[in-house]
Design a protein around this motif. Structure first.
Motif, PDB file in Angstrom:
ATOM      1  N   ALA C   2      26.717  72.551  88.886  1.00  0.00           N
ATOM      2  CA  ALA C   2      28.162  72.387  88.746  1.00  0.00           C
ATOM      3  C   ALA C   2      28.520  70.921  88.975  1.00  0.00           C
ATOM      4  CB  ALA C   2      28.892  73.279  89.747  1.00  0.00           C
ATOM      5  N   ARG C   3      29.120  70.293  87.955  1.00  0.00           N
ATOM      6  CA  ARG C   3      29.447  68.885  88.067  1.00  0.00           C
ATOM      7  C   ARG C   3      30.766  68.683  88.806  1.00  0.00           C
ATOM      8  NH1 ARG C   3      31.676  65.409  83.224  1.00  0.00           N
ATOM      9  NH2 ARG C   3      31.686  63.341  84.133  1.00  0.00           N
ATOM     10  N   PHE C   4      31.660  69.643  88.650  1.00  0.00           N
ATOM     11  CA  PHE C   4      32.978  69.477  89.267  1.00  0.00           C
ATOM     12  C   PHE C   4      32.991  69.900  90.731  1.00  0.00           C
ATOM     13  CE2 PHE C   4      34.237  68.762  85.031  1.00  0.00           C
ATOM     14  CZ  PHE C   4      35.481  68.163  85.066  1.00  0.00           C
ATOM     15  N   LEU C   5      31.882  70.444  91.208  1.00  0.00           N
ATOM     16  CA  LEU C   5      31.791  70.878  92.602  1.00  0.00           C
ATOM     17  C   LEU C   5      30.332  70.753  92.993  1.00  0.00           C
ATOM     18  CD1 LEU C   5      33.332  72.312  94.956  1.00  0.00           C
ATOM     19  CD2 LEU C   5      32.492  74.436  94.013  1.00  0.00           C
ATOM     20  N   LYS C   6      30.008  69.768  93.824  1.00  0.00           N
ATOM     21  CA  LYS C   6      28.595  69.522  94.091  1.00  0.00           C
ATOM     22  C   LYS C   6      27.996  70.547  95.033  1.00  0.00           C
ATOM     23  CE  LYS C   6      28.153  64.675  93.013  1.00  0.00           C
ATOM     24  NZ  LYS C   6      27.868  63.362  93.566  1.00  0.00           N
ATOM     25  N   LYS C   7      26.759  70.899  94.767  1.00  0.00           N
ATOM     26  CA  LYS C   7      26.033  71.874  95.567  1.00  0.00           C
ATOM     27  C   LYS C   7      25.930  71.374  97.000  1.00  0.00           C
ATOM     28  CE  LYS C   7      22.434  75.007  94.088  1.00  0.00           C
ATOM     29  NZ  LYS C   7      22.797  75.510  92.779  1.00  0.00           N
ATOM     30  N   ASN C   8      26.177  72.253  97.917  1.00  0.00           N
ATOM     31  CA  ASN C   8      25.959  71.852  99.295  1.00  0.00           C
ATOM     32  C   ASN C   8      25.247  72.945 100.069  1.00  0.00           C
ATOM     33  OD1 ASN C   8      28.070  73.550  99.188  1.00  0.00           O
ATOM     34  ND2 ASN C   8      29.469  72.284 100.382  1.00  0.00           N
ATOM     35  N   ASP C   9      24.322  73.593  99.353  1.00  0.00           N
ATOM     36  CA  ASP C   9      23.569  74.685  99.972  1.00  0.00           C
ATOM     37  C   ASP C   9      22.827  74.236 101.224  1.00  0.00           C
ATOM     38  OD1 ASP C   9      24.186  76.861  98.604  1.00  0.00           O
ATOM     39  OD2 ASP C   9      22.301  77.061  97.525  1.00  0.00           O
ATOM     40  N   MET C  10      22.323  72.993 101.192  1.00  0.00           N
ATOM     41  CA  MET C  10      21.469  72.565 102.289  1.00  0.00           C
ATOM     42  C   MET C  10      22.230  72.392 103.592  1.00  0.00           C
ATOM     43  SD  MET C  10      19.047  69.922 100.313  1.00  0.00           S
ATOM     44  CE  MET C  10      18.266  69.501 101.863  1.00  0.00           C
ATOM     45  N   PRO C  15      25.149  72.916 111.878  1.00  0.00           N
ATOM     46  CA  PRO C  15      26.261  72.477 112.723  1.00  0.00           C
ATOM     47  C   PRO C  15      26.895  71.227 112.124  1.00  0.00           C
ATOM     48  CG  PRO C  15      24.143  71.920 113.722  1.00  0.00           C
ATOM     49  CD  PRO C  15      23.854  72.774 112.529  1.00  0.00           C
ATOM     50  N   PRO C  16      28.191  71.023 112.342  1.00  0.00           N
ATOM     51  CA  PRO C  16      28.819  69.821 111.802  1.00  0.00           C
ATOM     52  C   PRO C  16      28.150  68.586 112.385  1.00  0.00           C
ATOM     53  CG  PRO C  16      30.266  70.934 113.357  1.00  0.00           C
ATOM     54  CD  PRO C  16      29.084  71.810 113.161  1.00  0.00           C
ATOM     55  N   GLY C  17      28.090  67.530 111.607  1.00  0.00           N
ATOM     56  CA  GLY C  17      27.484  66.298 112.087  1.00  0.00           C
ATOM     57  C   GLY C  17      26.031  66.157 111.673  1.00  0.00           C
ATOM     58  N   SER C  18      25.481  67.156 110.977  1.00  0.00           N
ATOM     59  CA  SER C  18      24.105  67.028 110.495  1.00  0.00           C
ATOM     60  C   SER C  18      24.093  66.077 109.301  1.00  0.00           C
ATOM     61  CB  SER C  18      23.576  68.397 110.046  1.00  0.00           C
ATOM     62  OG  SER C  18      23.796  69.343 111.066  1.00  0.00           O
ATOM     63  N   LEU C  19      23.225  65.061 109.330  1.00  0.00           N
ATOM     64  CA  LEU C  19      23.238  64.043 108.289  1.00  0.00           C
ATOM     65  C   LEU C  19      22.357  64.462 107.120  1.00  0.00           C
ATOM     66  CD1 LEU C  19      23.334  60.704 110.236  1.00  0.00           C
ATOM     67  CD2 LEU C  19      25.154  62.075 109.271  1.00  0.00           C
ATOM     68  N   ILE C  20      22.837  65.389 106.300  1.00  0.00           N
ATOM     69  CA  ILE C  20      22.045  65.818 105.151  1.00  0.00           C
ATOM     70  C   ILE C  20      22.668  65.253 103.896  1.00  0.00           C
ATOM     71  CG2 ILE C  20      21.360  67.837 103.810  1.00  0.00           C
ATOM     72  CD1 ILE C  20      21.487  69.169 106.753  1.00  0.00           C
ATOM     73  N   PHE C  21      21.888  64.457 103.172  1.00  0.00           N
ATOM     74  CA  PHE C  21      22.380  63.780 101.973  1.00  0.00           C
ATOM     75  C   PHE C  21      22.624  64.795 100.864  1.00  0.00           C
ATOM     76  CE2 PHE C  21      21.230  61.631  97.924  1.00  0.00           C
ATOM     77  CZ  PHE C  21      22.324  60.777  97.870  1.00  0.00           C
ATOM     78  N   VAL C  22      23.800  64.796 100.276  1.00  0.00           N
ATOM     79  CA  VAL C  22      24.137  65.678  99.175  1.00  0.00           C
ATOM     80  C   VAL C  22      24.324  64.827  97.935  1.00  0.00           C
ATOM     81  CG1 VAL C  22      25.852  67.261  98.271  1.00  0.00           C
ATOM     82  CG2 VAL C  22      25.266  67.331 100.684  1.00  0.00           C
ATOM     83  N   LEU C  70      22.142  56.136 100.411  1.00  0.00           N
ATOM     84  CA  LEU C  70      22.602  56.921 101.558  1.00  0.00           C
ATOM     85  C   LEU C  70      21.615  57.993 101.973  1.00  0.00           C
ATOM     86  CD1 LEU C  70      26.098  57.621 100.028  1.00  0.00           C
ATOM     87  CD2 LEU C  70      25.516  55.738 101.546  1.00  0.00           C
ATOM     88  N   HIS C  71      20.422  58.011 101.375  1.00  0.00           N
ATOM     89  CA  HIS C  71      19.565  59.179 101.538  1.00  0.00           C
ATOM     90  C   HIS C  71      18.625  59.101 102.728  1.00  0.00           C
ATOM     91  CE1 HIS C  71      17.728  56.186  99.018  1.00  0.00           C
ATOM     92  NE2 HIS C  71      16.570  56.590  99.476  1.00  0.00           N
ATOM     93  N   GLU C  72      18.632  58.007 103.493  1.00  0.00           N
ATOM     94  CA  GLU C  72      17.746  57.902 104.643  1.00  0.00           C
ATOM     95  C   GLU C  72      18.506  58.227 105.924  1.00  0.00           C
ATOM     96  OE1 GLU C  72      14.667  57.418 105.105  1.00  0.00           O
ATOM     97  OE2 GLU C  72      13.758  56.257 103.474  1.00  0.00           O
ATOM     98  N   PRO C  73      18.365  59.456 106.424  1.00  0.00           N
ATOM     99  CA  PRO C  73      19.145  59.826 107.614  1.00  0.00           C
ATOM    100  C   PRO C  73      18.923  58.857 108.773  1.00  0.00           C
ATOM    101  CG  PRO C  73      17.823  61.695 106.821  1.00  0.00           C
ATOM    102  CD  PRO C  73      17.480  60.538 105.965  1.00  0.00           C
TER     103      PRO C  73
END
Lengths: 354, 354, 354, 354, 354
Positions: C2-10, C15-22, C70-73
């Protein structure tokens, strides 16, 4: 001439406050009528000159000056001077293309709005501008031409020893606005009855005349809306005013006026939507009707296609066509053609095409 | 070039305040004209240099500096310096693609808007940017090219010992804006007359030329709307300003301006809706016309189908077809064909298809 | 995807604050570039480690740290720690599908928005997320990949002893946002030129390719709108902020930014409406074209119908058909057929069908 | 008669406060029923005259007077006098065409709204006006005719030693309004079930009857909306009132009422949109069906065109046509015709036309 | 049964606070699960009776009671009594057709919203009601049936010595709502991927199945919207609450939630618009396809019309038709027919009809 936006070429570039009449002159001569009353006394006469109004201005009675005809700058100027009406307001009064509005000054309230009526053919709205100036104990109203829409109010002043005679010019203003909104509702109702009747007609007989009538009503509804929506704003503004010219006891009546204005605006919207629905229904009905015709004709033509082919086939001139020699070939073919036609009809029936 | 969004490639990436002219150069050389007046004196001359303006800035007279032509950064810079106009404002003045807006500073009011006119073919709106800077006793106006739209105001300054001469630059600003809005209304009215006339034409003669004309008007109305809607916001903001540069006595005039702006915006909306209605009516008229043609032709063809079939039938070469031998078979058949045709016509008539 | 809504399954359930690159990783290794300047000094270098930034944080110079990739946590975490950026914000930075927004904290302003560019075929918008953190004397910007959109700003820092060098990081933030909005306008303008050109094409040559192009532009405009509308909100919010990180002298510049944002949003709407108009015009043009063809063919067919009937009639084999024996019967019939054809043509002409 | 705007000719021009009944008389004689209760006592009787109400007015019990039938000015006047209801409110009560609204006075709350029910055929909404006056310890309700919609409330008064008996007339007002909104939801639900069922029908069997049914539902939904939307405003206003007549303990219940009103209004909108979708689906289904028919028939006709041409060709009477002499020419031609037909069918199949 | 408005016949006329379950019973027996934790201790068990909860209510640990299954009034009553939940709220909990909302009391926050999931065929949204009551150190959640959507939260409670264990029930509420919104986004994304894919399909293969799928998605999107829009309002309200039950430190997280809610609502709108665009494209594609077929067939038929006429002409039986006698008349005619056909093809080509 643009009906939805009145020409104002003559005023263009003039300094503000120039009293140039915008519109069509509708009476030969302006007519001034003064009704001066309190609980005990009543004076009602046509006057020639505003000079005779001097006593009204100072007395404690309620004075209602009605001016019919706005095209004489001199008369307008004298009325304006007698009641100290600002020049900008006089200019708005004579510009009959003005948008309805209400202006408040410390000692003066100015309201201009449209009175609507419907012509005899019930297909065209006639709009006339009414301006009201409330100042001190006086109410001055300006109309483009004499009309009898305010006659019931005059009757109530004349015959009744009722509320109207006991109250001041603010209540008189309310009574007049009440008449104006009643008139709106009446005009909308006359149109509404016709509009609600379209419902059946559209499905039964979608003629081009009906389409034109629907479009006429849509245009006239748009015209009414342009008068009614700012009028509602005026009613709301008047009900909330804190101007001392409007006594607090009048507030419940003004709230009543607001209800009426609300109802008027809502009715306009309802009928607008209904007309749009009718337009859609009309289109659908027309296209359905056409489709029915086309389908019938196409099916009719289709049935003859193989029959004509067969006729053509046996019209060929080949030397050796054994069927042509058979004794009952012709009748067998006729029977076969009938069978083909019936078979196709049954097939179409089965597919629910006819 | 994108007409609805002017190119600003040259300014991209430049620091704010860079005086880069965006637009087409319309005059060879900027022209500066100063009109300096009070109740008694009047000075009106074309000047070469802004240095001669020094006395204006300090005197109690009202000074109106009009600049025609914005493409000379040097001239703009000198005018800006003479009247202490901030750089950001100067940048907005020379960027003729700027959105109309009003900015207030403690000692300066800046207004930029579009003046509209209509070309000779009445099918294209021409837009010119007007910027006004009100500061102290001075009003500076910037136009892209000389025009005579403000001539009536100059006339009123010249010939009248009227209100304009007695008042300050705020009243002058009002008088100019009044002219701009009058112009809007005039442009809309010219278009409006044509638009209201479409009503009949659409039903009578829905030609492709008319369609193109309707679409042109829709596009130009959208163009006008982009100028008029922010202009209305400016009028409202100006009428409510508490800036000391605008005297309180001017307020009623500014309220009048607001009415005019309101009327302008409303007229644009009314005609937009009307054009949409015309577009729908046009489509309906075209499709009705086509449907009429198709229906006629289909019915015409349908009547001949059984006749042709019969002709084909008796064109067959079977050896034994008794009808062919009958003495008047041919004439009976002709009669039968006529009967079939008439019967079909009557049937179609009964079903109201013709 | 989906281009208009990016996947954020990961990130789901984390918990909030997890640095996972989307998003898609666009560079191999994050690149950090620090530009540290005041009126006199200037330092511009690529750094490996954020530890070298310590002096920047305490000095009075303005520091601009730009992070590409931005992909290096781990890198993100170290940058976050160095500048005390809250975890929730870091999470928003690495989630490249985030909606543009501005968050204010007492000592930190966070802005995330989209930078738009257009691909070479001019039919697809490319969106990249830009996040800015303003804190103390530092501005940290995060991009997905290196780009040269900010090069003019770096030029102004390098070569000019101008305003940018004299001001703090708030002015730098303004300068960067200014570039972003300029870019929006440029992208819209490139599309706008093409869109305005559709006007003619739609009427002249309504090909399926054109339809697809219009639809592509509509989809891309919707995409732009999703970036531009919240960006406008950000500009408005920034111009009204009372945060001490933004000096009051910057306000006029931010107001200018607001104008630009307003203009951007308006241009998007204008072109959206224009595209819808084009779509309608296209449909109308296609259907008109088809109708023309069908009308022509139907009329052509209709003229032959009675002629073919007559030919069929005299192809019948009745023994007694007197016309067949006439010497010039054939030529009389040919003449009659011509007369019928011409008569029908004249009739159709008269009814304005051809 | 206009159903969406009730005639009010009789009241036009009358002074405000004239008690002229607007509507259709629905009962022969007004019926007054008083229920007077507190935690211990309960009195429930039909009364003839309002004079017997005197003790109710002064006692601490809760009194509920229900009036069925509004057409007797004299009765209305006496009720009005007994409870000191202002004339303007009495006028609103008897004008059954009034827009739902709530008016607050220091010691009186007036609410008028519509009770809706659905006729047996489930295709027409019946609307009845309910007016409530809350004053002191009394609640007076006015209905056009007797109905059993409030029977559950009376039951709860009669049988339960529950909450209703312990609370005052404000809670009783809430309980009645709760019933009115429950009724709205019930009416909408009955219609909603049918509307949701249209979904399938529209695709399966788009008959004209279905179209008419959809249109009926749309009109009735518009009718419901005119009752429900102002009713929601009333609920909101009542929940926020600071009038002392409404105890603070009632607020949670009124908030609950607001939720219900919100849900009602939302359901109306949902079903309105659904009906519009159905209308569009209907049109599409009808046009698809027609297109299928037309395509089939056209393809059928097209296959016969070359065959008929060939038959015509060999029906020509040229002296020298060698094919006609061939021994098996006829059969070869028949074979050729079959080949042409099959070839065309295959071609159409390949192009996915059949 | 109306899916968009749940039946509530059983509660009609009942006093408020009656615990009547509205919906379908989804589990055989309600299941109560208590998770009680602080930084050091953790207790997680299925309980039978709420009596065992007494220690939780008074201790300083955070208690989360989850109730699966709402159809047992007795269980609901006991839970309500144990936590002093007002009757009106309990009624809202068991009425699974309730509109999402948030109610605040001094010592209690009540939130009810919908959890969405998608069935296996990905064509129907399943909605389940979740109600949360936050009071003191306890959070009570009510679901219609057991689900594993909150499993990640339980994991974080179990395995992590992280933030969740250190914070109170307000943070737990946030964590649960976060899951609910993540779920919304996931559902929308699953649908969104399919919706974005329609783009190509609509142009390539506009089959009736695709149309039905588009319509299904539109209906389901409308269903989602009814859950998501009030949920966004709840998030906004919760982020702005000043209730002491929500600690100030939670605010940044709640703002994050608001962003998510905003993004959810925006995504729904985007896909709604996209579906409408697809619907329009579908119609256009279908009608283009049909038009292509019809144009081809009509042109094909048209070419044969003059040829068949010529064949008919020379099939006539006139005694004197000189052409029939010519030696090569037949072949000349065949040549002429070929020429006519080719000429017409060329003409149609020139006019761009084929």
């Amino acid at each position: 001439m643009a009906r939805f936006l009145k020409k104002n070429d003559m005023t263009a570039g003039k300094p503000p406050g120039s009293l140039i009449f915008v519109g069509q002159q509708k009476v030969t001569e302006p007519r001034l009528r003064i009704i001066d009353y309190d609980e005990e006394t009543l004076r009602d006469e046509i006057i020639r000159d505003v000079d005779v109004l001097a006593p009204c201005l100072t007395s404690r009675t309620t004075s209602w000056l009605n001016v019919d005809g706005l095209h004489e700058p001199e008369v307008m100027g004298r009325v304006g001077a007698a009641f100290s009406i600002p020049e900008l307001i006089l200019e708005d009064i004579v510009n009959t293309g003005h948008r309805p509005k209400m202006d408040e000054y410390p000692n003066l309230i100015f309201i201009t709005l449209k009175m609507l009526s419907i012509n005899e053919d019930r297909d065209r709205i006639i709009s006339e501008q009414l301006s009201c100036v409330l100042t001190g104990r006086c109410l001055i109203t300006f109309q483009e031409q004499p009309g009898d829409v305010f006659e019931p109010v005059r009757d109530r002043i004349r015959h009744q020893s009722g509320r109207l005679r006991r109250r001041g010019p603010d209540y008189l203003l309310y009574a007049l606005l009440d008449r104006v909104f009643e008139n709106y509702l009446k005009v909308i109702e006359i149109m509404g009855e016709r509009i609600e009747a379209f419902d059946e007609e559209v499905l039964d007989d979608p003629s081009p005349e009906l389409l034109e009538e629907i479009n006429t009503y849509r245009r006239e509804m748009a015209f009414i809306r342009r008068a009614v929506r700012p009028a509602r704003e005026i009613a709301l503004k008047l009900a909330r005013t804190e101007n001392e010219l409007v006594a607090e006891e009048i507030t419940p009546y003004l709230r009543d006026l607001t209800d009426m204005a609300e109802q008027t605006a809502e009715a306009v919207e309802t009928y607008r939507e209904m007309l749009n629905d009718h337009l859609n229904s009309y289109n659908m009905a027309v296209s359905n009707r056409l489709n029915d015709v086309m389908k019938f004709l196409t099916i009719f033509a289709t049935i003859f296609i193989p029959l004509s082919f067969l006729a053509g086939l046996y019209g060929m001139n080949f030397d050796f066509m054994p069927e042509l020699k058979f004794r009952y070939g012709y009748f067998v073919l006729l029977g076969g053609m009938g069978a083909v036609a019936v078979g196709m009809l049954l097939y179409f029936k089965k597919r629910k095409w006819i």
